[in-house]
Scaffold this active site. Sequence first.
Site, PDB file in Angstrom:
ATOM      1  N   ARG A 148       0.808  -1.218   0.000  1.00 58.77           N
ATOM      2  CA  ARG A 148       0.000   0.000   0.000  1.00 58.77           C
ATOM      3  C   ARG A 148       0.845   1.274   0.000  1.00 58.77           C
ATOM      4  O   ARG A 148       0.464   2.259  -0.639  1.00 58.77           O
ATOM      5  CB  ARG A 148      -0.958  -0.014   1.191  1.00 58.77           C
ATOM      6  CG  ARG A 148      -1.966  -1.149   1.073  1.00 58.77           C
ATOM      7  CD  ARG A 148      -3.131  -0.987   1.990  1.00 58.77           C
ATOM      8  NE  ARG A 148      -4.070  -2.106   1.829  1.00 58.77           N
ATOM      9  CZ  ARG A 148      -5.231  -2.192   2.444  1.00 58.77           C
ATOM     10  NH1 ARG A 148      -5.614  -1.213   3.260  1.00 58.77           N
ATOM     11  NH2 ARG A 148      -6.016  -3.236   2.258  1.00 58.77           N
TER      12      ARG A 148
ATOM     13  N   ASP B 102     -15.882   8.099   9.643  1.00 61.88           N
ATOM     14  CA  ASP B 102     -14.751   7.262   9.247  1.00 61.88           C
ATOM     15  C   ASP B 102     -13.491   8.116   9.266  1.00 61.88           C
ATOM     16  O   ASP B 102     -13.554   9.354   9.149  1.00 61.88           O
ATOM     17  CB  ASP B 102     -14.958   6.661   7.858  1.00 61.88           C
ATOM     18  CG  ASP B 102     -14.077   5.437   7.633  1.00 61.88           C
ATOM     19  OD1 ASP B 102     -14.527   4.313   7.928  1.00 61.88           O
ATOM     20  OD2 ASP B 102     -12.926   5.609   7.182  1.00 61.88           O
TER      21      ASP B 102
END
Length: 282
Positions: A44, A155
């Site tokens: 990532r 979030d």
Amino acid sequence: MSVMTHSAADYTLDPASFATIARITHAHAGITLNDGKRQLVYSRLAKQIRKRGLSGFGEFVELMQSDAQVRREAIFALTTNHTKLFRENHHFDHFAQALRPRLIEAAERGRPVRLWSSASSSGEEPYSLAMTLLGDNRAAGARLVQRDVAMLATDLAPHVLSVAKAGRYPGEMAKDVPERYRRVWTTMEGDQMVMAPELKRIIAYRQLNLLDPWPMQGKFDAIFCRNVMIYFDEPTKARLIERFAELLAPGSFLYIGHSERVIGPATDAFEPAGNTIYRRRG
């Protein structure tokens, strides 16, 4: 003059860089990265390194330490956002049977109804919860929307919140929605499934780090925090559950992930009410 380019395979994630990334991620997001997460971190963050034209993880780690925006983007990239509509459907079944009738009655009497999807990701959980609350009758659901009914959906990562706010998903995801809700609260536009305006009207999406101070003051009737605490260490989990307990009204419910459990000082504030479902005592 030639320009040197790098592929992800060119980089080396040395132990010192991994340890620093893990420390920064834990400090700012509470996420624990053990050695088993090394490949995830590599895959990532290598994309971030390549995008910035950096030489490797050493240079990227220096930027993480000195540049708040780079640090935020790295943590967003490391946040796992695997989810789907009506995931762990037994939670929504319980909500429909044990809590929804009481909430509808309360709303009809003029009392506020408040729900919180605390790790909403790209919106699948809050839309599933909103459909369950509004039910399978469009007219009755529309009337409920006119009451004091609201859901907070938060979030850590803003890029997933933008997907949630749009309320548009690949058409193949329709199979995850029970037919009685799908026919009432979704429409197909080409190859996309679109959420009804009534669902969007009761959901407020906000960016929030669960480790930071929370701006909410009132009590919630239900809090969903599913498959998040698996990334936290034990003290962080215990404190988070304690904070949830403080914001849950007596008789309300906390829904957590299938591999999670209530721990710490707040354990006595809850009683089991089902599979990974806890009722706030009082």
